[in-house]
Scaffold this active site. Structure first.
Site, PDB file in Angstrom:
ATOM      1  N   GLY B 123      12.402 -12.849  32.125  1.00 55.15           N
ATOM      2  CA  GLY B 123      13.549 -13.636  32.471  1.00 55.15           C
ATOM      3  C   GLY B 123      13.562 -14.679  32.086  1.00 55.15           C
ATOM      4  O   GLY B 123      14.315 -15.554  33.693  1.00 55.15           O
ATOM      5  N   SER B 157      10.049 -11.988  25.391  1.00 50.90           N
ATOM      6  CA  SER B 157       9.016 -11.504  24.704  1.00 50.90           C
ATOM      7  C   SER B 157       9.634  -9.996  25.106  1.00 50.90           C
ATOM      8  O   SER B 157       9.150  -9.615  26.359  1.00 50.90           O
ATOM      9  CB  SER B 157       8.152 -11.494  24.967  1.00 50.90           C
ATOM     10  OG  SER B 157       7.808 -13.400  24.587  1.00 50.90           O
ATOM     11  N   GLU B 240      -0.852 -16.176  35.432  1.00 55.35           N
ATOM     12  CA  GLU B 240      -1.585 -16.400  33.919  1.00 55.35           C
ATOM     13  C   GLU B 240      -2.992 -16.701  34.119  1.00 55.35           C
ATOM     14  O   GLU B 240      -3.281 -16.230  32.950  1.00 55.35           O
ATOM     15  CB  GLU B 240       0.354 -17.153  33.040  1.00 55.35           C
ATOM     16  CG  GLU B 240       0.420 -16.038  32.282  1.00 55.35           C
ATOM     17  CD  GLU B 240       1.631 -17.068  32.163  1.00 55.35           C
ATOM     18  OE1 GLU B 240       1.712 -18.518  32.384  1.00 55.35           O
ATOM     19  OE2 GLU B 240       2.007 -16.458  30.592  1.00 55.35           O
ATOM     20  N   ASN B 361       2.000 -27.716  24.862  1.00 56.41           N
ATOM     21  CA  ASN B 361       1.332 -29.218  24.638  1.00 56.41           C
ATOM     22  C   ASN B 361       1.366 -30.086  25.488  1.00 56.41           C
ATOM     23  O   ASN B 361       0.755 -30.984  26.225  1.00 56.41           O
ATOM     24  CB  ASN B 361       0.833 -29.220  23.561  1.00 56.41           C
ATOM     25  CG  ASN B 361      -0.688 -28.407  23.410  1.00 56.41           C
ATOM     26  OD1 ASN B 361      -0.500 -26.845  23.248  1.00 56.41           O
ATOM     27  ND2 ASN B 361      -1.668 -28.946  22.142  1.00 56.41           N
TER      28      ASN B 361
HETATM   29  C1  LIG Z   1       6.760 -16.476  21.209  1.00 53.93           C
HETATM   30  C2  LIG Z   1       7.496 -16.948  22.630  1.00 53.93           C
HETATM   31  C3  LIG Z   1       7.089 -15.869  23.278  1.00 53.93           C
HETATM   32  C4  LIG Z   1       8.143 -16.312  24.329  1.00 53.93           C
HETATM   33  N1  LIG Z   1       8.294 -15.376  25.469  1.00 53.93           N
HETATM   34  C5  LIG Z   1       8.980 -15.922  27.071  1.00 53.93           C
HETATM   35  C6  LIG Z   1       9.710 -15.355  27.223  1.00 53.93           C
HETATM   36  O1  LIG Z   1       8.787 -13.825  27.935  1.00 53.93           O
HETATM   37  N2  LIG Z   1      10.562 -14.954  28.668  1.00 53.93           N
HETATM   38  C7  LIG Z   1      11.021 -16.603  28.594  1.00 53.93           C
HETATM   39  O2  LIG Z   1      11.716 -16.479  29.747  1.00 53.93           O
HETATM   40  N3  LIG Z   1      10.251 -17.867  28.149  1.00 53.93           N
HETATM   41  C8  LIG Z   1       9.841 -17.377  26.684  1.00 53.93           C
HETATM   42  N4  LIG Z   1       9.155 -18.548  25.283  1.00 53.93           N
HETATM   43  C9  LIG Z   1       9.953 -18.813  26.174  1.00 53.93           C
HETATM   44  C10 LIG Z   1       9.029 -20.524  25.881  1.00 53.93           C
HETATM   45  O3  LIG Z   1       8.564 -20.369  27.280  1.00 53.93           O
HETATM   46  C11 LIG Z   1       9.579 -21.683  26.004  1.00 53.93           C
HETATM   47  O4  LIG Z   1       9.130 -22.108  24.197  1.00 53.93           O
HETATM   48  C12 LIG Z   1       9.058 -22.969  26.068  1.00 53.93           C
HETATM   49  O5  LIG Z   1       8.995 -23.275  27.493  1.00 53.93           O
HETATM   50  C13 LIG Z   1       9.830 -24.357  25.876  1.00 53.93           C
HETATM   51  O6  LIG Z   1      11.206 -24.607  25.877  1.00 53.93           O
HETATM   52  P1  LIG Z   1      11.979 -24.295  24.344  1.00 53.93           P
HETATM   53  O7  LIG Z   1      11.523 -24.140  23.508  1.00 53.93           O
HETATM   54  O8  LIG Z   1      13.450 -24.612  25.433  1.00 53.93           O
HETATM   55  O9  LIG Z   1      11.356 -26.314  24.061  1.00 53.93           O
HETATM   56  P2  LIG Z   1      12.674 -27.805  24.019  1.00 53.93           P
HETATM   57  O10 LIG Z   1      11.605 -27.552  26.295  1.00 53.93           O
HETATM   58  O11 LIG Z   1      13.223 -27.937  24.310  1.00 53.93           O
HETATM   59  O12 LIG Z   1      11.156 -28.566  24.083  1.00 53.93           O
HETATM   60  C14 LIG Z   1      11.706 -28.795  22.795  1.00 53.93           C
HETATM   61  C15 LIG Z   1      10.249 -30.096  22.222  1.00 53.93           C
HETATM   62  O13 LIG Z   1       9.639 -31.375  23.842  1.00 53.93           O
HETATM   63  C16 LIG Z   1       9.498 -31.621  23.974  1.00 53.93           C
HETATM   64  N5  LIG Z   1       9.629 -31.606  25.354  1.00 53.93           N
HETATM   65  C17 LIG Z   1      10.275 -31.140  26.311  1.00 53.93           C
HETATM   66  N6  LIG Z   1      10.015 -32.048  26.989  1.00 53.93           N
HETATM   67  C18 LIG Z   1       8.892 -32.951  27.552  1.00 53.93           C
HETATM   68  C19 LIG Z   1       8.781 -33.080  28.702  1.00 53.93           C
HETATM   69  N7  LIG Z   1       9.019 -33.938  29.453  1.00 53.93           N
HETATM   70  N8  LIG Z   1       7.985 -34.564  27.688  1.00 53.93           N
HETATM   71  C20 LIG Z   1       7.261 -34.430  26.427  1.00 53.93           C
HETATM   72  N9  LIG Z   1       6.975 -33.178  25.872  1.00 53.93           N
HETATM   73  C21 LIG Z   1       9.085 -32.330  26.196  1.00 53.93           C
HETATM   74  C22 LIG Z   1       8.551 -30.411  24.485  1.00 53.93           C
HETATM   75  O14 LIG Z   1       7.180 -30.277  24.278  1.00 53.93           O
HETATM   76  C23 LIG Z   1       8.246 -29.189  23.058  1.00 53.93           C
HETATM   77  O15 LIG Z   1       7.797 -29.934  22.031  1.00 53.93           O
HETATM   78  C24 LIG Z   1       8.543 -18.073  24.393  1.00 53.93           C
HETATM   79  C25 LIG Z   1       8.785 -18.983  23.588  1.00 53.93           C
HETATM   80  C26 LIG Z   1       7.930 -18.145  22.431  1.00 53.93           C
HETATM   81  C27 LIG Z   1       7.911 -19.468  21.373  1.00 53.93           C
END
Ligand SMILES: Cc1cc2nc3c(=O)[nH]c(=O)nc-3n(C[C@H](O)[C@H](O)[C@H](O)COP(=O)(O)OP(=O)(O)OC[C@H]3O[C@@H](n4cnc5c(N)ncnc54)[C@H](O)[C@@H]3O)c2cc1C
Lengths: 373, 385
Positions: B123, B157, B240, B361
């Protein structure tokens, strides 16, 4: 601790070579001199490196006077000579020719030639004449180009395919009747290139070195080419180092350009390409593969292709990140870009190399485009 | 007998009968398949003593060396061992408890992981705290010997299959960023927690929104101190990486083999451009393997080596490319869904997530440029999102 999979003695060699080459390059000045006057060859430096420093025999067996440090030993040298673009025939003579001789020559020829290589007393240009030279009535005709390090070679070692599809290995003195070596300016001016023509050269005027089959020869060739991966890693590291120095120092819009994310991300991509190429290069040289020629062949194919693609990308990005200065002759970055391009195109191009790898992993094909197979 | 032989024998004897149907199943992107059976498998696996092999002996582990653990993971993948329902517990929660937990926490939580009876989920992410994880808003207050938690997690997840969740929450009112956070262990089955599945790119639901409304957990269920949540959360992410990546590479190899087989069967192996892409994928996988070996043989002090920095973005990008390649090798027929998504279609769709979770990435590139290359830090704006 030396980085895996190297040992302490490799690291000692690395430190020594690094220091020596850094003196040699003299902050980039030497490259300009060699490119302009030397046609990519610095004889005095080569003699110092090969003889006085004893580096020519790094991977040659002890019985021939070498240091017997295996593929990892030459990986260290190639990486450091790549970092400085040391303009000398280490690869041609101490890797390519040495490997071919080691694999296919008689014990007497080995004792003779490998000892001379190890002591730095001979320069050999090893050329692949398959598909380029014809052999009829014991006469050789045709042209090999580019022929790396042929201009100053004491011996030109050429592989010829005969009517029975055997590979015949023969050594020629550059003075042999009918053989001519014509230097040419290469886009990569820190590596010596020439055109070598055979005009009715008698097979018997050469020194018969050995005979083998296509597969064995190809494997030996690719394993030797694998060493170029280390040169690419060294050259790539230099490009990244130069780029980071520049990005930290150059200010635009009131900020170091290295604080712009697009510049940072480009540098990160260069680093990813570089470190993965390094993994490929070290893997190909790893003693784990000793005794398994097929695995070694495949690892060398991967290393050469992967690292030369990486180097080209890194060098191109480095020019971009430098702006106008990267495009300037006086600034030595372009030499690395040019070496990157030639490493990608020569000694089995990456296009052919990846197709060979496709064969190797069992992708069936009814048209194998490579080397007339 | 080597660990590889030991496991080989056990797999031959046990991955049979009803478990046959989950062979090769349940990996990333396929985690919704046969949850009941995979839970049963996790318990069987635990009973046989296969979970926690790297743990110290006093907690029922075998203190297995890294290289032996690598072999173990490779052997498991070679048999097509089912995706492990307990992987978050074993690979993330357990090492964190071992490193930072109290004696009582070790005694309470390690056995459930080891027996395969208690499954965990993570979480961390919230609607306004993704890449910028330190912006979390979920609150935790200590009231009468309990933590009381309010807020929302997202993308969690397998929350719907799990028993426990570890939660990063803000315990000190008015703190910002990395300060004032706590790392809490919370049981999911309670009135204060509402789990709502989110359907993902594949149409199936493997992740969830998790709502906390005065959810409770005992005061002792905190790892580290109040204010140390960030440190613990980051340490957990550090676990990890590691030996499991080599097991993962075995799975990648299986996927690549399927692509090669398909290309040979449908004749696309003749297409020079596809041949090259497949050969490049093969080269990339070998490079990944040696990179992992460099990483595992390198720094033992927990600091990240050069090759350690590239590991996540390298495999994620490689795998995403493999998904695209898989579809291209099939050609137009790859559009057709028979009864359910085929393994290659799943690969294609799910690998889009690889470059997003566990640090996108872009975030990986930020980390590489700042930490591995020492470039200037990203300027930060106000985090009031
Ligand atoms: C299949 C799946 C399973 C997951 N499971 C879990 C889980 O079990 N527990 C949990 O806690 N989370 C989980 N996640 C969440 C995951 O950790 C987040 O989706 C991830 O950290 C990205 O955050 P966000 O989705 O808010 O995207 P955002 O942070 O909003 O990013 C959106 C875009 O902006 C870019 N961006 C953001 N900040 C920057 C920066 N500083 N510089 C350049 N680009 C930037 C990102 O690269 C991305 O392309 C899961 C996600 C997926 C897809």
């Amino acid at each position: 601790m030396p980085p895996f999979p190297f040992q302490e003695d490799h690291e000692m060699i690395r430190e020594a070579v690094k220091g020596w080459l850094s003196d040699w390059e003299d902050g980039g000045k030497t490259l300009h001199r060699v490119a302009k006057d030397g046609h990519g060859f610095d004889r005095a430096a080569w003699e110092g490196f090969a003889r006085d420093q004893g580096m020519a025999g790094i991977s040659i067996a002890e019985q021939y006077g070498g240091a017997d440090m295996g593929l990892l030993g030459r990986t260290v040298i190639m990486e450091e000579t790549g970092y400085t673009l040391f303009s000398a025939p280490f690869f041609s003579t101490c890797v390519l020719a040495a490997d071919i001789i080691e694999a296919f020559a008689s014990e007497d020829d080995k004792a003779d030639l490998l000892s001379k290589i190890a002591s730095g007393d001979i320069i050999i240009s090893a050329l692949d004449g398959r598909g380029k030279l014809s052999l009829e009535d014991n006469k050789l005709n045709g042209t090999i180009s580019p022929a790396t390090d042929a201009v100053h070679a004491d011996l030109i070692l050429v592989a010829i395919q005969n009517k029975d599809n055997d590979i015949v290995l023969t050594g020629y003195s550059p003075n042999t009747a009918g053989l001519s070596v014509t230097p040419y300016a290469s886009i990569d001016p820190t590596r010596s290139q020439a055109k070598v023509s055979f005009d009715n050269v008698s097979l018997s005027d050469g020194q018969a070195i050995g005979k083998t089959d296509e597969t064995a020869f190809s494997q030996t060739l690719q394993i030797a080419h694998g060493a170029l991966a280390a040169e690419c890693v060294g050259g790539g590291q230099r490009c990244l180092d130069m780029t980071l120095d520049y990005a930290n120092q150059r200010v635009q819009f009131g900020r170091q350009i290295g604080s712009f994310q697009s510049v940072k991300h480009k540098c990160a991509d260069m680093f990813i390409a570089l470190e993965s190429a390094r993994s490929a290069s070290y893997f190909a040289a790893s003693p784990d593969l000793d005794g398994d020629r097929t695995a070694k062949f495949e690892a060398a194919l991967i290393a050469k292709n992967y690292a030369s693609e990486a180097f080209f990308k890194i060098a191109g990005d480095a020019i971009q990140m430098h702006g106008g200065i990267g495009f300037t002759w006086e600034y030595p970055l372009h030499y690395f870009f040019k070496r990157a391009r030639s490493n990608r195109a020569l000694f089995t191009s990456s296009e052919d190399g990846f197709q060979m790898l496709a064969d190797q992993i069992g992708l069936k094909s009814n048209t194998s485009a490579i080397m007339g197979k | 007998m080597s660990i590889r032989e030991e496991l080989n024998q056990w797999m031959l004897e046990n991955l049979t009968g009803e478990f046959e149907q989950i062979r090769w199943r349940g990996g990333p992107g396929d985690e919704d398949s046969s949850p009941e059976l995979r839970r049963a498998w996790e318990q069987k696996f635990g009973e046989a003593g296969w979970i926690g092999l790297q743990w110290p002996k006093e907690y029922g582990g075998r203190d297995l060396s890294l290289m032996d653990f690598v072999e173990f993971n490779e052997e498991y993948a070679r048999h097509g061992g089912p995706g492990r329902a307990g992987h978050i517990g074993e690979t993330l929660m357990a090492p964190t408890i071992l490193a930072y937990g109290t004696q009582a926490q070790k005694e309470r939580f390690l056995p459930g992981i080891k027996n395969g009876t208690e499954l965990w989920c993570q979480g961390y992410s919230e609607p306004n705290a993704g890449s910028d994880l330190s912006n979390i808003k979920t609150k935790a207050r200590l009231v009468d010997g309990h933590w009381v938690i309010d807020g929302q997690k997202i993308w969690t997840s397998l929350a719907h299959e799990s028993d426990w969740i570890f939660v990063l929450a803000r315990a000190e009112e008015g703190t910002k960023g990395r300060d004032g956070l706590v790392f809490l262990l919370v049981e999911l089955d309670q009135p204060g927690i509402d789990i709502r599945p989110i359907h993902q790119i594949s149409g199936t639901a493997e992740f969830n929104e998790v709502y906390f409304t005065e959810a409770k957990t005992e005061a002792d269920n905190i790892i580290g101190e109040v204010g140390e949540g960030w440190k613990i959360a980051m340490a957990l992410l550090g676990f990890e990486r590691g030996a499991s990546t080599l097991g993962q590479q075995m799975m990648f190899q299986n996927e690549l083999n399927l692509i090669i087989k398909t290309a040979n069967e449908n004749g696309r192996a003749n297409d020079p451009s596809l041949r090259r892409r497949i050969a490049e994928a093969h080269a990339g996988l070998k490079v990944m393997r040696f990179n992992a070996l460099r990483m595992l043989n390198g720094t033992q002090d927990g600091s990240t080596s050069k090759e350690g920095y590239i590991s996540k973005i390298f495999w994620a990008t490689w795998h995403r490319d493999l998904g695209e390649l898989a579809m291209d090798v099939i050609g137009a027929d790859a559009e057709i869904i028979e009864d359910e998504l085929s393994p290659m279609q799943k690969l294609f769709l799910f690998s889009r997530a690889d470059t997003i979770y566990a640090g996108t990435n872009q975030i990986q590139r930020n980390i590489i440029s700042e930490r591995a290359l020492g470039m200037p830090k990203e300027p930060r704006g106000n985090t009031n999102g």
